[in-house]
Design an enzyme around this catalytic site. Structure first.
Site, PDB file in Angstrom:
ATOM      1  N   GLY A   9     -70.505  32.017  71.980  1.00  0.00           N
ATOM      2  CA  GLY A   9     -70.624  30.616  71.624  1.00  0.00           C
ATOM      3  C   GLY A   9     -69.369  30.066  70.987  1.00  0.00           C
ATOM      4  O   GLY A   9     -69.064  28.868  71.127  1.00  0.00           O
ATOM      5  N   ALA A  10     -68.605  30.906  70.289  1.00  0.00           N
ATOM      6  CA  ALA A  10     -67.378  30.438  69.650  1.00  0.00           C
ATOM      7  C   ALA A  10     -66.373  29.975  70.704  1.00  0.00           C
ATOM      8  O   ALA A  10     -65.614  29.030  70.477  1.00  0.00           O
ATOM      9  CB  ALA A  10     -66.777  31.551  68.792  1.00  0.00           C
ATOM     10  N   GLY A  27     -65.843  12.044  37.271  1.00  0.00           N
ATOM     11  CA  GLY A  27     -67.033  11.247  37.519  1.00  0.00           C
ATOM     12  C   GLY A  27     -67.036  10.611  38.896  1.00  0.00           C
ATOM     13  O   GLY A  27     -66.458  11.125  39.856  1.00  0.00           O
ATOM     14  N   GLY A  28     -67.650   9.432  38.982  1.00  0.00           N
ATOM     15  CA  GLY A  28     -67.771   8.742  40.262  1.00  0.00           C
ATOM     16  C   GLY A  28     -66.439   8.386  40.889  1.00  0.00           C
ATOM     17  O   GLY A  28     -66.343   8.227  42.108  1.00  0.00           O
TER      18      GLY A  28
END
Length: 534
Positions: A424-425, A189-190
C-alpha cells in the site's frame, strides 16, 4: 498641542503652534522620528540584551534595503483604565507595511516587544487585520514577525476578539497567498494558533517559544516541572511536535532563510513560482547515482545525496528537516523551475511510512499543489511501519491523508522508483494508479505487493513445511518469486511504469518531463470543498 513623550509615557506640550506649512512638516518629521525610535533607548537596550533585534531591525533584514513602506505608523489605542490613557505610544506595539524581497512585493507585520510587551490590543489587532486584507487583495505573500506576550489584559475581551479576526483572515488567505510565521519571541495561549494556520513556521533557538499553557500552568495541573524552552522551544517544535518547519540559531540566519524560501514561492495561487536562470546543464549526467544506491534492498543509503546529484547545483531547502526524518520534503529547482520533492529516506527506519511521515508529506503535497509547484516523488519504501502503537494511533487515518493529498493534486506529478516499492505504501506514494502523470524506474526497482521473503512464506507455505530441507526450499521459492514477479521490467511490461531509465540520465529525463508538463491543466469536480481524513 500635546503629544506623547514615549520615553516617559506622559503627554508633553510641543513648544508653540506651527505657523505655516514648513512648521507643520517639521512637526510631522519630529513625530515620525519619535515613532521610529520607539519608547526609549533603555527599552531597546533591554531587547538587545536578550539577544533579540527590534521590530524595525528585523524588517530591515527581511526586506530589500529602502523598500519598506509603513502603514498606520501614527496609530494609537483609545483604551482607558488601568493607566492606559496615559500611555499611548505610536504604532501601538506593531509595525505594519510592505516592501520587496528580491524585487517582489511582500507584506509584513512585526510585533514591537518594547511597547506593551508586544501584547495585542484592539488598535494593534486592527492594524494587523488591515495589512492582512491588503496582502490578500494585492496577491502578495504575508510574513509575520512574532514577538508578543499575547492579549493585552487591560483591554479585556476586545483584545481576544482581535485574535479571532486574525485567525479568520489566516484561513481565508490559506492556499491563496503564502503565509509565513517567524517566531522571534514568546507566543502563548490562543496566539499560537495563527502561526499554526500559516504555511511555514520559523523559530529561533533560545529566544522563541510557543505553547498553549505555560510551564507554571503545567506544573499546577500535572505537577510536571519544565522550562519554557523544554516545553515549547525551537528544537521541541522542529524535532518533536512538528509545529515548526525550520529552526535556526540566530535571527539574522533565520530571516535570510525566509528570504530564500520566498524566492521559491509564487506571490499567489494564480502565478507560477519564479523561474531562475540555470547555470547547471539540464542534460548533465549523474554517473555518481550508479554508486549511491545499493542494489541490495537491505542496505541503507542517504537519499539527500541522490537529491543533490539531480537538482540544480545540488541546492535544495528541506522542510521539516528534523521531524519525521524517514521522509524528506524539499523545495529545489530543475533547470531553473521550482519543484517540490517528496522522498523516502532509507537511512531512517528503512524509509517506511508512519503516522508522522504521512502527515508531513501530506501537508507538503497540499502546499505544493496550492502554489503551482510540480511534485517529484522518489520512492524507496518497504511499506507502512507495523506495530500496535501505529495501528492504535490511527495509521490508517493518517496514511489516508497522504493518499488524499496526492489524489487531489492537479499540478504536474512525476514519480521515480529507485528501489523498493512495496504494498500500500507504493500506491500511496503517487503511483500511476492514483494519478501520477509519469512514472519512471531505475533497473534496481522492486515493485511488488510485499518483499519476496514474506511473499514466498505465504504462497509456498505448504511446500516449505513439507520439504526435507525447509530453508533450502524457502530460498528456492524466494528466488522463483523474484524471477517471476519482481524483476525490474515486470511493472513496465504491464504499463504501470512509463519507462525504466539509466540512473545517470535521471536529471535529463526529469527536466524534459517537467518542461512537457508545464502547461498541464486539470479540473477537479465542482464542490464547495473536499472532506479529507483527519
Amino acid at each position: 498641542m500635546t503629544v506623547l513623550d514615549e520615553a516617559q509615557g506622559e503627554p508633553t506640550d510641543l513648544p508653540g503652534e506651527p505657523a505655516d506649512a514648513r512648521g507643520r512638516v517639521a512637526e510631522l518629521h519630529g513625530i515620525r522620528e519619535q515613532a521610529v525610535a520607539g519608547p526609549s533607548e533603555k527599552a531597546t537596550a533591554a531587547q538587545h540584551a536578550k539577544g533579540k533585534l527590534t521590530a524595525r531591525e528585523r524588517i530591515g533584514l527581511l526586506l530589500d534595503p529602502g523598500s519598506f513602506r509603513e502603514v498606520e505608523q501614527l496609530r494609537r489605542h483609545r483604551a482607558t483604565g488601568f493607566g492606559l490613557e496615559a500611555r499611548k505610544p505610536y504604532t501601538d506595539g506593531v509595525v505594519t507595511g510592505w516592501g520587496t524581497v528580491e524585487g517582489r512585493t511582500v507584506f509584513v507585520y512585526a510585533h514591537d516587544f518594547r511597547i506593551f510587551g508586544g501584547a495585542l490590543g484592539e488598535a494593534h489587532a486592527t492594524k494587523i487585520h488591515k495589512i492582512m486584507d491588503m496582502a490578500l487583495a494585492a496577491g502578495a505573500p504575508l510574513v509575520s514577525l512574532n514577538d508578543g506576550a499575547g492579549a493585552r489584559i487591560q483591554e479585556g475581551v476586545s483584545a481576544l476578539a482581535g485574535y479571532g479576526g486574525i485567525f479568520q483572515r489566516n484561513t481565508r488567505a490559506s492556499g491563496v497567498i503564502p503565509q509565513i510565521s517567524v517566531m522571534l519571541g514568546p507566543c502563548a495561549g490562543g496566539a499560537a494558533y495563527s502561526p499554526a494556520l500559516t504555511d511555514f513556521v520559523f523559530m529561533v533557538r533560545d529566544t522563541s517559544q510557543m505553547f498553549i499553557t505555560g510551564p507554571d500552568v503545567v506544573k499546577a495541573v500535572t505537577g510536571e516541572e519544565i522550562t519554557q524552552n523544554g516545553l515549547g522551544g525551537a528544537d521541541v517544535h522542529a524535532g518533536t511536535s512538528g509545529v515548526a518547519h525550520f529552526a535556526y540559531d540566530d535571527e539574522e540566519t533565520c530571516l535570510a532563510e525566509v528570504r530564500y524560501l520566498l524566492s521559491l514561492l509564487p506571490s499567489n495561487n494564480r502565478e507560477n513560482p519564479p523561474r531562475a536562470r540555470a547555470a547547471d546543464a539540464p542534460d548533465r549526467r549523474g554517473e555518481a547515482l550508479l554508486d549511491l544506491v545499493p542494489a541490495d534492498g537491505n542496505r541503507p543509503y542517504d537519499m539527500t545525496r541522490v537529491i543533490e546529484e539531480i537538482v540544480d547545483d545540488g541546492e535544495y531547502l528541506e522542510v521539516h528537516e528534523r521531524w519525521a526524518r524517514n521522509i524528506i520534503c524539499a523545495l529545489a529547482r530543475m533547470d531553473g523551475r521550482v519543484v517540490g520533492i517528496v522522498a523516502n529516506q532509507p537511512q531512517v527506519l528503512a524509509g517506511v511510512l508512519d503516522i508522522e511521515a504521512s502527515e508531513k508529506a501530506a501537508r507538503f503535497v497540499q502546499m505544493c499543489d496550492a502554489f503551482n509547484i510540480p511534485i517529484l516523488t522518489f520512492l524507496d519504501v518497504p511499506g507502512f511501519l507495523p506495530g500496535v502503537d501505529q495501528e492504535h494511533g490511527g495509521i490508517i487515518r493518517h496514511g489516508a491523508k497522504l493518499l488524499y493529498a496526492y489524489c487531489n493534486a492537479t499540478v504536474p506529478r512525476i514519480s521515480l522508483i529507485l528501489r523498493k516499492a512495496y504494498g500500500g505504501a507504493y500506491i500511496v506514494m503517487d503511483s500511476q494508479s492514483i494519478g501520477a502523470d509519469l512514472t519512471y524506474a531505475w533497473p534496481t526497482n522492486e515493485i511488488a505487493v510485499m518483499g519476496a521473503e514474506g511473499a514466498a512464506n505465504v504462497i509456498f507455505r505448504r511446500q516449505i513445511a513439507e520439504a526435507e530441507d525447509p530453508e533450502a526450499m524457502r530460498q528456492k521459492m524466494v528466488k522463483e518469486y523474484k524471477a517471476e514477479l519482481m524483476h525490474p521490467y515486470y511493472a513496465a511490461e504491464r504499463g504501470l511504469v512509463d519507462d525504466v531509465i539509466d540512473p545517470a540520465e535521471t536529471r535529463e529525463v526529469l527536466v524534459g518531463a517537467l518542461a512537457m508538463l508545464q502547461s498541464k491543466h486539470a479540473d477537479l469536480p465542482s464542490r464547495k470543498h473536499g472532506n479529507p481524513p483527519q
